[in-house]
Design a protein around this motif. Sequence first.
Motif, mmCIF file in Angstrom:
data_model
loop_
_atom_site.group_PDB
_atom_site.id
_atom_site.type_symbol
_atom_site.label_atom_id
_atom_site.label_comp_id
_atom_site.label_asym_id
_atom_site.label_seq_id
_atom_site.Cartn_x
_atom_site.Cartn_y
_atom_site.Cartn_z
ATOM 1 N N ARG A 262 0.836 -1.204 0.000
ATOM 2 C CA ARG A 262 0.000 0.000 0.000
ATOM 3 C C ARG A 262 0.867 1.249 0.000
ATOM 4 O O ARG A 262 0.570 2.235 -0.671
ATOM 5 C CB ARG A 262 -0.906 -0.024 1.228
ATOM 6 N N ARG B 283 2.167 1.904 -3.464
ATOM 7 C CA ARG B 283 1.141 2.488 -4.327
ATOM 8 C C ARG B 283 0.853 3.934 -3.945
ATOM 9 O O ARG B 283 0.631 4.782 -4.797
ATOM 10 C CB ARG B 283 -0.148 1.668 -4.221
ATOM 11 N N ASP B 284 0.881 4.210 -2.648
ATOM 12 C CA ASP B 284 0.650 5.580 -2.193
ATOM 13 C C ASP B 284 1.730 6.505 -2.741
ATOM 14 O O ASP B 284 1.439 7.622 -3.178
ATOM 15 C CB ASP B 284 0.663 5.640 -0.660
ATOM 16 N N LEU C 139 1.041 7.242 -6.311
ATOM 17 C CA LEU C 139 -0.060 8.194 -6.458
ATOM 18 C C LEU C 139 0.400 9.597 -6.073
ATOM 19 O O LEU C 139 0.004 10.583 -6.691
ATOM 20 C CB LEU C 139 -1.244 7.756 -5.588
ATOM 21 N N ASN D 53 -8.389 3.536 -4.491
ATOM 22 C CA ASN D 53 -7.678 4.210 -3.411
ATOM 23 C C ASN D 53 -8.685 4.656 -2.374
ATOM 24 O O ASN D 53 -8.800 5.839 -2.061
ATOM 25 C CB ASN D 53 -6.911 5.421 -3.941
ATOM 26 N N ARG E 9 -9.030 4.296 0.879
ATOM 27 C CA ARG E 9 -8.661 4.892 2.151
ATOM 28 C C ARG E 9 -8.352 6.366 1.959
ATOM 29 O O ARG E 9 -8.756 7.225 2.726
ATOM 30 C CB ARG E 9 -7.459 4.176 2.752
ATOM 31 N N ARG E 10 -7.599 6.661 0.886
ATOM 32 C CA ARG E 10 -7.189 8.040 0.677
ATOM 33 C C ARG E 10 -8.374 8.922 0.320
ATOM 34 O O ARG E 10 -8.610 9.951 0.941
ATOM 35 C CB ARG E 10 -6.147 8.086 -0.435
ATOM 36 N N TYR E 11 -9.128 8.495 -0.694
ATOM 37 C CA TYR E 11 -10.185 9.390 -1.171
ATOM 38 C C TYR E 11 -11.404 9.375 -0.276
ATOM 39 O O TYR E 11 -12.112 10.354 -0.146
ATOM 40 C CB TYR E 11 -10.526 9.086 -2.639
ATOM 41 N N TYR F 126 -10.518 11.855 2.161
ATOM 42 C CA TYR F 126 -10.712 13.215 1.656
ATOM 43 C C TYR F 126 -12.173 13.630 1.751
ATOM 44 O O TYR F 126 -12.500 14.764 2.089
ATOM 45 C CB TYR F 126 -10.269 13.313 0.197
#
Lengths: 138, 105, 720
Positions: free
Chosen positions: B54, B57-58, B61, C493, C495-497, C500
């Motif tokens: 992860r 990938r982070d 991104l 993605n 977790r990230r978005y 957000y």
Amino acid sequence: MNPARKRTVRLVVALSAAVVLASALIYTSFSAASPALSPTQLVRQAQPGRSYQLTGTVVHGSVRHVGNTLDFRVADRAGGTTIPVAYTGTVPDPFREGREVIVTVDKQHGQFVGERDSLITKCPSKYKSAPAGEKQNY
Amino acid sequence: MQAVAVILAFVLLAVVLFVISGPLRARRAGDAQEQTHPSFEQAELEAAREAKYREIRDAELDLRTGKLSRADYESIDGTLRAEALKILDRLRALAGAETPETNGD
Amino acid sequence: MPVLGRICLLLALVICVYGIGASLYGARSGRVEFSDSGRRAVYALAIVLTAAFAVLEVAFLRNDFAFNTVADTSSRTTPTFYRAAAVWSSQEGSLLLWAWLLSLWSSLALFLVRKRMRDIAAYATAILLGFGAFFIALMIFYATPFATRSPAPVEGVGLDPLLRFPTMMIHPPMLYSGYTLCTIPLAFAMGALIARRVDADWIRATRRFAFAAWLFLGVGILLGARWSYAELGWGGYWGWDAVENASLMPWLTGTAFLHSLMVQEKRGMLKVWNVSLVLATGTLAIMGTFLVRSGVLNSIHAFGGATLGVPFVTLIGVLIAGSIYLVVSRREMLRSEHRLDSLLSRESIFLANNVVLVALCFVIFWGTYFPLISEALTGNEASVGPPWFDRYTVPLALVLVLLSGIGPVIAWRRATLANARRNFVAPLLSALVALVALLAAGVSHKPFALAMFCCAAFVLGAVGQEFVRGTLARRAIAGEAPPVALLALVRRNRRRYGGYIVHIGIAVLFVGVAASSSFQHAVEQRLSPGSSSRVGAYTLRYVRPTATVTPKNDAAHTGSTLSLGAVVDVSKHGHHVATLRPSEGFYDSGEPAQGTVGHLIGGQAVSHISMSAGPTRDVWTAIAPDISAPALARIVTIGNRTLPADEAVVALGFLARAYLKNPPPAQFHFIVSPLVMWIWLGGLIVFGGGLIAIWPAPSAVRRRVAMRSRARSAHGLARA
């Protein structure tokens, strides 16, 4: 400055800031707080300009609406001294003669004036709450 | 009413005893379940591996959304991949002859 | 049937004791069958407590007044829905609800980890069963829901009218689910510390439970705020009431934990901090449960007897002492593996966020428990009011919102300074545009609100930029159309978005809070029919009175006897906006001393507010009709003298007619609050975003991603 030293400095600064802020918080809480007093205590201790939390029972027959103001008398839980209060603001639904109330009061010109929207009524039954129109939470 | 209550109580008691004693009875019958479950270390490494993927990938991104320069990305990516490989090596060693790929996720 | 309930409780206690023993034995000896049996004891506990709860629920539905708690909180005339929910309106019933929910959530959690974390789970099982035993013991020895009296009364007291609102009935189960869910990460953290395994595996499991706790607790808090605002005659959604604060504190530490957990996952740092946060969250949840039912802070709620205070304080003491002991004795293993690479990194923003959240929690903790603290230190009980809370929480909230906009813009590990500077342009521009627009609109006299609006604009700019850049990046790789790319971006993605989106929700929520608190217009006025009040830009006119004799017309099942109210016309600049009908319901006091007619309206009065909610503002109205006006009082006196008890209801019709014919001036409370709806909207966005963030990616996606990563890792090896 090597990284370890930098880190220590940062830590010390952060902790000091935290201590300073916490102290400010603690100090202001003591000076901004209103002590909880019964009518007997209030009569003895009240100074003009300071606010107090008056706790007691609403005296039967003392409730009167005068224009926008609610006048009532508060007695010690055990009876005895009663204090007249002139209150403006939200009156919680459970407010009734004979019920226990808490109201923030100031002594102004010899009279006790209730702060706006500060009236809280306790419900007589054991688990049912009586918020001052405030949130009820279990 | 009392009779119904007592009967229900007994039924409940029976259900409870049945549920609780399940593993104890199974054990006596010789069921050896635990061997198929992963060891602590394997679970630990698998979780660490997922987390590392992860992170990789982070970082990618982050590059694509303009938060990292190419140079910084390459550096971070290299570090992360090296750390990932370490985890994969340890997993491989743990599983003995089997390679991590065939173990599946 | 009460016998069955009591047997269930005893059986439950025995199960708890057995489960604790079996789990601990299984953990120490390594004999898996005993740990498994301990886990199944939790399942058995859930079964038994479900039975106990069913017994109580059935008693309520069947109006079995032999049960004390049914007789005290329900009645034949209570509508079925409220009867079903009255179960948890009493001390005993709510303890049962708490224990039941604990057993259900614990069963689910332990079932989900049944194949992993054997050792940790065994200790966690013991701890959770310990909590269960505590609450069950309370019920058996202090406040049993299955106490009976004989002969059984013919009719019950009925549900407190203040509780006869649908939201109020959903709120306790949600909140209790939140509280009980907080104990699960606590149990797993303690288990992990005891088993000396606080690593990636623990993180993976705990995150899910911590998130569930955060979600339910947050929803419970918002529901309570909404109930307070939309149903109570006070017109506010948050009063810094002790009980509100008690539920907010674990939510704040829970939010901090969800962030700092990611730092531990990536850098192996903050281990001590994280376990402390988890333990604090669970302890705060128990303290919240205790606060509400011990009457210890008597200035706010008068709940429960003092009898429950001592056991709870003991439990809290044990939790705190145990937590400190575990953390100190395991501190070697909790050492950080790495340090922060750089201050300019998302990790360091998360650290700042944690500091702010914990500071908020500390402020609220201090203010809430101040009466106890001041009494202990000075001998005088004193309390602080909302202005004190606002003074410290408002600036902290500003910093929090600002950080939630900075975080998305910074990379993990080590951001490139040049890139970061560039990335801040759009958010700063948004904030600037907002500032200029607001100043031009004349919003300059409320600096804090202005600051919050600008911070929110900053957040929206930052997060918007992230979504745009991400979508463009995805299009560059996969060539999809923008909407498809956006969806794929979020899916891959989450977790990230999802995170957000949560930040957007928080910004929206705080905009609503700032606007509705700083720009509210409130008027309290005594009006006669025909007269009006000016409230902000709105004119509210008391058109005519309303009076309903409710036993005939009780569509809302309020159970009141007489309902007096008004029709209020709301207009703005001459244009009609809404017609509102606030009223006050009067209830039977059940005291014959007030007279046959007097007691019909002598009980508690409950305000039914009327509100026109809209995207830009809410217009809120409440009325306090004067039921002691001479004309009405005369009817009551005559009725008391002449009407026997069974005919007294007739007088209600006379009262209603008299009120309509000659309405005395009534006390009105009008409030116009801007953007209140944004608070609820913001909350929905927060929870929606949270769900997206926690939703597990479909395993196919995970495998594909993992394989590609592995292939590239091999590449990396070649390069290295």
